[in-house]
Design an enzyme around this catalytic site. Structure first.
Site, PDB file in Angstrom:
ATOM      1  N   ARG A  90     -19.396  27.342 -19.661  1.00 47.22           N
ATOM      2  CA  ARG A  90     -19.977  26.752 -20.908  1.00 47.22           C
ATOM      3  C   ARG A  90     -19.266  27.332 -22.118  1.00 47.22           C
ATOM      4  NH1 ARG A  90     -24.339  24.346 -19.562  1.00 47.22           N
ATOM      5  NH2 ARG A  90     -25.756  24.793 -17.658  1.00 47.22           N
ATOM      6  N   ARG A  91     -17.889  27.289 -21.882  1.00 46.64           N
ATOM      7  CA  ARG A  91     -16.845  27.766 -22.859  1.00 46.64           C
ATOM      8  C   ARG A  91     -15.906  26.737 -23.290  1.00 46.64           C
ATOM      9  NH1 ARG A  91     -15.831  34.362 -21.827  1.00 46.64           N
ATOM     10  NH2 ARG A  91     -18.047  34.831 -21.334  1.00 46.64           N
ATOM     11  N   GLY A  92     -16.092  25.547 -22.678  1.00 48.95           N
ATOM     12  CA  GLY A  92     -15.066  24.664 -23.125  1.00 48.95           C
ATOM     13  C   GLY A  92     -14.219  24.336 -22.312  1.00 48.95           C
ATOM     14  N   VAL A  93     -14.066  25.258 -21.276  1.00 50.11           N
ATOM     15  CA  VAL A  93     -12.871  24.932 -20.301  1.00 50.11           C
ATOM     16  C   VAL A  93     -12.727  23.689 -19.377  1.00 50.11           C
ATOM     17  CG1 VAL A  93     -11.744  26.037 -18.171  1.00 50.11           C
ATOM     18  CG2 VAL A  93     -12.644  27.609 -19.836  1.00 50.11           C
ATOM     19  N   GLU A 119     -21.482  17.756  -8.253  1.00 44.14           N
ATOM     20  CA  GLU A 119     -22.603  17.650  -8.837  1.00 44.14           C
ATOM     21  C   GLU A 119     -22.843  16.461  -9.685  1.00 44.14           C
ATOM     22  OE1 GLU A 119     -24.820  21.779  -9.563  1.00 44.14           O
ATOM     23  OE2 GLU A 119     -22.535  21.958 -10.125  1.00 44.14           O
ATOM     24  N   TYR A 123     -20.341  14.965 -14.948  1.00 45.81           N
ATOM     25  CA  TYR A 123     -19.180  13.879 -15.433  1.00 45.81           C
ATOM     26  C   TYR A 123     -19.853  12.704 -16.289  1.00 45.81           C
ATOM     27  CZ  TYR A 123     -16.422  16.727 -12.300  1.00 45.81           C
ATOM     28  OH  TYR A 123     -15.748  17.748 -11.884  1.00 45.81           O
ATOM     29  N   PHE A 411     -11.163  12.918  -1.734  1.00 46.07           N
ATOM     30  CA  PHE A 411     -10.165  13.661  -2.015  1.00 46.07           C
ATOM     31  C   PHE A 411     -10.271  14.798  -2.748  1.00 46.07           C
ATOM     32  CE2 PHE A 411     -11.199   9.899  -4.714  1.00 46.07           C
ATOM     33  CZ  PHE A 411     -11.162  10.511  -5.689  1.00 46.07           C
TER      34      PHE A 411
END
Length: 411
Positions: A90-93, A119, A123, A411
């Site tokens: 939750r830090r934008g990574v 999960e 997306y 994949f």
């Protein structure tokens, strides 16, 4: 927090994979399978996010050729190896990696991207829609019989067991012949066959070795199945499990013969398979589908990177002429109105100022792209808005396919 996103260096791969495994709860693969991942990794398309000297995020992409509706093979990147360390959630990574990938895909001219999700809820906010499903089954072979096509000599198909490595040439020839027949299938490149037959003893979860059975007619290999057997017993006797990894055939007789072979393996009472197409012909051959314990889950998640390029890359089941008003906050180059005209021979999709017929987000467009999900159903859910009477039925019929899309392996 200050982080830096960089393309992965080859000497960083072990650290990259170690952090990926950590994010998924610990080592997932044996050394043999890990080496298989290394062989297919495309370093120039792999990303690492660093917080100082600490690697905190991973993502990659494979360059696939994938069947789209109409049978053509399109260049489609497969997003993979995505993880964020628990210290940096939750830090934008993740957003930074998704942003970099979308920009790269767009610059390269990729019209569509795909992934399989650990999960599914993750997306959608980046514009991915669920575009295909997969069927898991547990077939009770003690109570289920498997028929062959009427009048066919199923018993005339010769079965020959070989090692997966020895069956490579014949199996890959069958697989390559099948690929154009179903949207979502991948034309396998170098290194993928070895990954699919990886069979380290530590990865077997109590099963025996991986075997390959070739189905031959007149000396020609017409199909194959790769499987292992888990030996189980109780006080009543044997109740082993046939673990089916994959099965392909070039004709209905060979297809039925392979399933009948698997159902008749001594000391077993179940065929277990976790990934078959949802329209698998087996469902029309079994005597009791209830005893096949069917379970459906999401398969491919699909992201339309370029609306015009994506919709022009496929064909359409029926003639269509519709103006789509597309919303795409993450890739604003897609937003706006597009006129799609097409049929079974091809399509054109260009910018237009005409009044829209349908309004939807890029996520619904991705869900419909391979033809596995109906625009009409999404309209019933309120996700596609019909602005011209009749437009939704027209577009929904055109997008759908008569063979369900399916991704045969992950994949």
């Amino acid at each position: 927090m200050t982080t830096e996103l960089r393309v992965l260096e080859r000497d960083q791969w072990d650290l990259f994979m170690g952090r990926l495994e950590r994010a998924f709860g610990g080592p997932q693969d044996s050394p043999e399978r890990r080496e298989g991942w290394r062989r297919v990794t495309e370093f120039e398309r792999s990303l690492a996010v660093w917080d100082g000297a600490e690697l905190v995020g991973t993502a990659g992409a494979f360059s696939f050729r994938m069947t789209v509706p109409g049978g053509a093979l399109a260049e489609i990147p497969g997003v993979t190896m995505v993880s964020v360390q628990p210290t940096h959630r939750r830090r934008g990574v993740l957003t930074s990696m998704m942003r970099h990938q979308m920009d790269e895909f767009h610059q390269r001219g990729d019209a569509v991207a795909v992934l399989t999700a650990s999960e599914p809820a993750i997306y959608g906010r980046f514009g991915y829609g669920v575009g295909s499903s997969q069927l898991a089954m547990s077939v009770d072979t003690g109570r289920v019989t498997i028929a062959g096509p009427p009048g066919a000599d199923v018993d005339g198909v010769r079965m020959r067991v070989v090692s997966p490595a020895d069956g490579r040439e014949a199996c890959e020839a069958v697989y390559a012949a099948v690929v154009p027949s179903r949207p979502g299938m991948i034309a396998r490149g170098p290194g993928w066959f070895e990954k699919l037959i990886a069979d380290a003893p530590g990865d077997r979860d109590g099963a025996g070795e991986l075997l390959c059975v070739l189905a031959e007619v007149g000396g020609e290999v017409r199909g194959y199945a790769r499987y292992s057997v888990t030996s189980e017993w109780d006080l009543r006797g044997p109740k082993g499990i046939v673990n089916l990894r994959d099965l392909e055939a070039l004709d209905p007789v060979t297809y039925a013969a392979l399933w009948r072979y698997l159902a008749a393996i001594d000391l077993t009472s179940t065929i277990s398979t976790y990934n078959r197409p949802v329209d698998d012909p087996l469902l029309h051959l079994v005597s009791d589908p209830r005893r096949c314990d069917q379970r459906v889950r999401d398969g491919l998640h699909v992201r339309v990177v370029d609306v015009g390029g994506a919709l022009e890359s496929r064909t359409y089941t029926a003639p269509v002429d519709v103006v789509l008003d597309v919303e795409d906050a993450f890739c604003p180059w897609n937003a706006g109105r597009w006129r799609l005209t097409g049929d079974t021979k091809g399509a054109s999709c260009t910018r237009t100022g005409d009044q829209p017929d349908l309004a939807l987000t890029v996520r619904e467009l991705g869900a419909a792209f391979f033809g596995g999900f109906s625009l009409r159903a999404m309209g019933a859910a309120g996700l596609v808005r019909e602005l011209r009477p009749g437009a939704l039925a027209e577009a929904s019929t055109a997008f759908r396919v008569d063979v369900e899309p399916w991704l045969p392996h992950g994949f």
